[in-house]
Design a protein around this motif. Structure first.
Motif, PDB file in Angstrom:
ATOM      1  N   PRO A 173     -69.852 -18.471  12.155  1.00 27.50           N
ATOM      2  CA  PRO A 173     -71.125 -17.739  12.065  1.00 27.50           C
ATOM      3  C   PRO A 173     -71.854 -17.986  10.737  1.00 27.50           C
ATOM      4  CG  PRO A 173     -69.424 -16.325  12.971  1.00 27.50           C
ATOM      5  CD  PRO A 173     -68.746 -17.582  12.502  1.00 27.50           C
ATOM      6  N   ALA A 174     -71.096 -18.072   9.658  1.00 29.89           N
ATOM      7  CA  ALA A 174     -71.716 -18.328   8.350  1.00 29.89           C
ATOM      8  C   ALA A 174     -72.297 -19.736   8.300  1.00 29.89           C
ATOM      9  CB  ALA A 174     -70.712 -18.112   7.231  1.00 29.89           C
ATOM     10  N   ILE A 175     -71.598 -20.695   8.879  1.00 30.48           N
ATOM     11  CA  ILE A 175     -72.113 -22.074   8.922  1.00 30.48           C
ATOM     12  C   ILE A 175     -73.403 -22.120   9.734  1.00 30.48           C
ATOM     13  CG2 ILE A 175     -71.681 -24.403   9.810  1.00 30.48           C
ATOM     14  CD1 ILE A 175     -68.693 -23.923   9.122  1.00 30.48           C
ATOM     15  N   ARG A 176     -73.414 -21.426  10.869  1.00 30.06           N
ATOM     16  CA  ARG A 176     -74.638 -21.386  11.684  1.00 30.06           C
ATOM     17  C   ARG A 176     -75.797 -20.757  10.913  1.00 30.06           C
ATOM     18  NH1 ARG A 176     -70.896 -19.525  15.782  1.00 30.06           N
ATOM     19  NH2 ARG A 176     -70.373 -21.271  17.115  1.00 30.06           N
ATOM     20  N   GLN A 177     -75.496 -19.659  10.232  1.00 29.95           N
ATOM     21  CA  GLN A 177     -76.532 -18.986   9.451  1.00 29.95           C
ATOM     22  C   GLN A 177     -77.040 -19.899   8.348  1.00 29.95           C
ATOM     23  OE1 GLN A 177     -75.255 -15.340   7.578  1.00 29.95           O
ATOM     24  NE2 GLN A 177     -77.344 -14.679   7.182  1.00 29.95           N
ATOM     25  N   TYR A 178     -76.113 -20.571   7.665  1.00 31.28           N
ATOM     26  CA  TYR A 178     -76.487 -21.494   6.592  1.00 31.28           C
ATOM     27  C   TYR A 178     -77.377 -22.608   7.147  1.00 31.28           C
ATOM     28  CZ  TYR A 178     -76.049 -24.850   2.780  1.00 31.28           C
ATOM     29  OH  TYR A 178     -76.312 -25.732   1.772  1.00 31.28           O
ATOM     30  N   ALA A 179     -76.951 -23.218   8.251  1.00 37.34           N
ATOM     31  CA  ALA A 179     -77.725 -24.313   8.857  1.00 37.34           C
ATOM     32  C   ALA A 179     -79.113 -23.828   9.284  1.00 37.34           C
ATOM     33  CB  ALA A 179     -76.971 -24.896  10.047  1.00 37.34           C
ATOM     34  N   ASP A 180     -79.174 -22.644   9.838  1.00 38.34           N
ATOM     35  CA  ASP A 180     -80.459 -22.076  10.254  1.00 38.34           C
ATOM     36  C   ASP A 180     -81.382 -21.892   9.050  1.00 38.34           C
ATOM     37  OD1 ASP A 180     -82.274 -20.874  12.199  1.00 38.34           O
ATOM     38  OD2 ASP A 180     -81.797 -18.962  11.205  1.00 38.34           O
ATOM     39  N   LEU A 181     -80.832 -21.363   7.967  1.00 35.76           N
ATOM     40  CA  LEU A 181     -81.641 -21.166   6.761  1.00 35.76           C
ATOM     41  C   LEU A 181     -82.128 -22.494   6.193  1.00 35.76           C
ATOM     42  CD1 LEU A 181     -79.534 -18.342   5.064  1.00 35.76           C
ATOM     43  CD2 LEU A 181     -81.862 -18.125   5.965  1.00 35.76           C
ATOM     44  N   VAL A 182     -81.271 -23.509   6.214  1.00 34.63           N
ATOM     45  CA  VAL A 182     -81.670 -24.826   5.716  1.00 34.63           C
ATOM     46  C   VAL A 182     -82.793 -25.395   6.585  1.00 34.63           C
ATOM     47  CG1 VAL A 182     -80.911 -27.222   5.416  1.00 34.63           C
ATOM     48  CG2 VAL A 182     -79.460 -25.342   4.615  1.00 34.63           C
ATOM     49  N   ARG A 183     -82.652 -25.260   7.903  1.00 37.20           N
ATOM     50  CA  ARG A 183     -83.688 -25.760   8.816  1.00 37.20           C
ATOM     51  C   ARG A 183     -85.028 -25.073   8.593  1.00 37.20           C
ATOM     52  NH1 ARG A 183     -79.445 -26.175  12.534  1.00 37.20           N
ATOM     53  NH2 ARG A 183     -79.759 -24.060  13.290  1.00 37.20           N
ATOM     54  N   ARG A 184     -84.984 -23.796   8.239  1.00 35.22           N
ATOM     55  CA  ARG A 184     -86.234 -23.055   8.015  1.00 35.22           C
ATOM     56  C   ARG A 184     -86.964 -23.537   6.770  1.00 35.22           C
ATOM     57  NH1 ARG A 184     -84.727 -16.761   9.274  1.00 35.22           N
ATOM     58  NH2 ARG A 184     -83.907 -17.113  11.378  1.00 35.22           N
ATOM     59  N   GLY A 185     -86.247 -24.142   5.853  1.00 33.01           N
ATOM     60  CA  GLY A 185     -86.880 -24.745   4.681  1.00 33.01           C
ATOM     61  C   GLY A 185     -87.099 -23.794   3.522  1.00 33.01           C
ATOM     62  N   VAL A 186     -88.148 -24.104   2.779  1.00 28.83           N
ATOM     63  CA  VAL A 186     -88.468 -23.390   1.538  1.00 28.83           C
ATOM     64  C   VAL A 186     -88.636 -21.898   1.790  1.00 28.83           C
ATOM     65  CG1 VAL A 186     -90.138 -23.249  -0.350  1.00 28.83           C
ATOM     66  CG2 VAL A 186     -89.561 -25.465   0.623  1.00 28.83           C
ATOM     67  N   THR A 210     -76.754 -16.591  -1.649  1.00 31.17           N
ATOM     68  CA  THR A 210     -75.868 -15.476  -1.302  1.00 31.17           C
ATOM     69  C   THR A 210     -74.721 -15.965  -0.419  1.00 31.17           C
ATOM     70  OG1 THR A 210     -77.632 -13.850  -1.498  1.00 31.17           O
ATOM     71  CG2 THR A 210     -75.733 -13.233  -0.149  1.00 31.17           C
ATOM     72  N   LEU A 211     -75.044 -16.749   0.605  1.00 27.87           N
ATOM     73  CA  LEU A 211     -74.003 -17.291   1.479  1.00 27.87           C
ATOM     74  C   LEU A 211     -73.023 -18.161   0.706  1.00 27.87           C
ATOM     75  CD1 LEU A 211     -75.872 -18.305   4.762  1.00 27.87           C
ATOM     76  CD2 LEU A 211     -74.070 -16.595   4.508  1.00 27.87           C
ATOM     77  N   LEU A 212     -73.544 -19.028  -0.141  1.00 28.10           N
ATOM     78  CA  LEU A 212     -72.678 -19.921  -0.914  1.00 28.10           C
ATOM     79  C   LEU A 212     -71.805 -19.147  -1.899  1.00 28.10           C
ATOM     80  CD1 LEU A 212     -75.132 -22.875  -1.526  1.00 28.10           C
ATOM     81  CD2 LEU A 212     -73.093 -22.872  -0.058  1.00 28.10           C
ATOM     82  N   ARG A 213     -72.361 -18.125  -2.518  1.00 30.59           N
ATOM     83  CA  ARG A 213     -71.562 -17.316  -3.444  1.00 30.59           C
ATOM     84  C   ARG A 213     -70.456 -16.560  -2.708  1.00 30.59           C
ATOM     85  NH1 ARG A 213     -76.986 -15.760  -6.555  1.00 30.59           N
ATOM     86  NH2 ARG A 213     -76.884 -17.347  -8.193  1.00 30.59           N
ATOM     87  N   GLN A 214     -70.774 -16.054  -1.526  1.00 30.14           N
ATOM     88  CA  GLN A 214     -69.752 -15.376  -0.722  1.00 30.14           C
ATOM     89  C   GLN A 214     -68.646 -16.351  -0.340  1.00 30.14           C
ATOM     90  OE1 GLN A 214     -72.097 -13.824   2.513  1.00 30.14           O
ATOM     91  NE2 GLN A 214     -72.605 -11.925   1.414  1.00 30.14           N
ATOM     92  N   HIS A 215     -69.047 -17.548   0.032  1.00 28.71           N
ATOM     93  CA  HIS A 215     -68.055 -18.562   0.402  1.00 28.71           C
ATOM     94  C   HIS A 215     -67.194 -18.927  -0.804  1.00 28.71           C
ATOM     95  CE1 HIS A 215     -66.124 -21.756   2.509  1.00 28.71           C
ATOM     96  NE2 HIS A 215     -66.637 -22.681   1.731  1.00 28.71           N
ATOM     97  N   ARG A 216     -67.824 -19.080  -1.958  1.00 26.93           N
ATOM     98  CA  ARG A 216     -67.071 -19.384  -3.180  1.00 26.93           C
ATOM     99  C   ARG A 216     -66.038 -18.300  -3.452  1.00 26.93           C
ATOM    100  NH1 ARG A 216     -70.437 -18.646  -8.265  1.00 26.93           N
ATOM    101  NH2 ARG A 216     -70.192 -16.546  -7.455  1.00 26.93           N
ATOM    102  N   ASP A 217     -66.425 -17.042  -3.303  1.00 25.53           N
ATOM    103  CA  ASP A 217     -65.499 -15.930  -3.545  1.00 25.53           C
ATOM    104  C   ASP A 217     -64.323 -15.969  -2.569  1.00 25.53           C
ATOM    105  OD1 ASP A 217     -67.217 -15.162  -5.571  1.00 25.53           O
ATOM    106  OD2 ASP A 217     -68.117 -13.511  -4.414  1.00 25.53           O
TER     107      ASP A 217
END
Length: 75
Positions: free
Chosen positions: A4-17, A25-32
């Motif tokens: 689900p996080a990967i899908r959310q990340y990909a969706d956000l990237v597709r939406r652009g700027v 936030t997603l990347l920081r959560q993943h890092r943690d």
């Protein structure tokens, strides 16, 4: 990262700027999560290494009965 996080990340990237804060936030959560996994794995590795040392030492000392191992000392 969970699917689900990967899908959310990909969706956000597709939406652009304009989604940079959400991406961060997603990347920081993943890092943690990765950091916590590394800590758990490091602890497990320490336990296994301790057991290998204990068993090896007892075998080298000529143990003929059951080989025992106590829990490693916490730092």
């Amino acid at each position: 990262m969970s699917l689900p996080a990967i899908r959310q990340y990909a969706d956000l990237v597709r939406r652009g700027v304009g989604n940079e804060e959400h991406l961060l936030t997603l990347l920081r959560q993943h890092r943690d999560q990765v950091t916590a996994q590394i800590e758990q794995l490091t602890e497990s590795l320490g336990t296994v290494t301790h057991k290998i040392s204990a068993y090896s030492r007892q075998l080298a000392e000529g143990a003929t009965g059951p080989i025992t191992c106590t829990a490693p000392q916490s730092s």
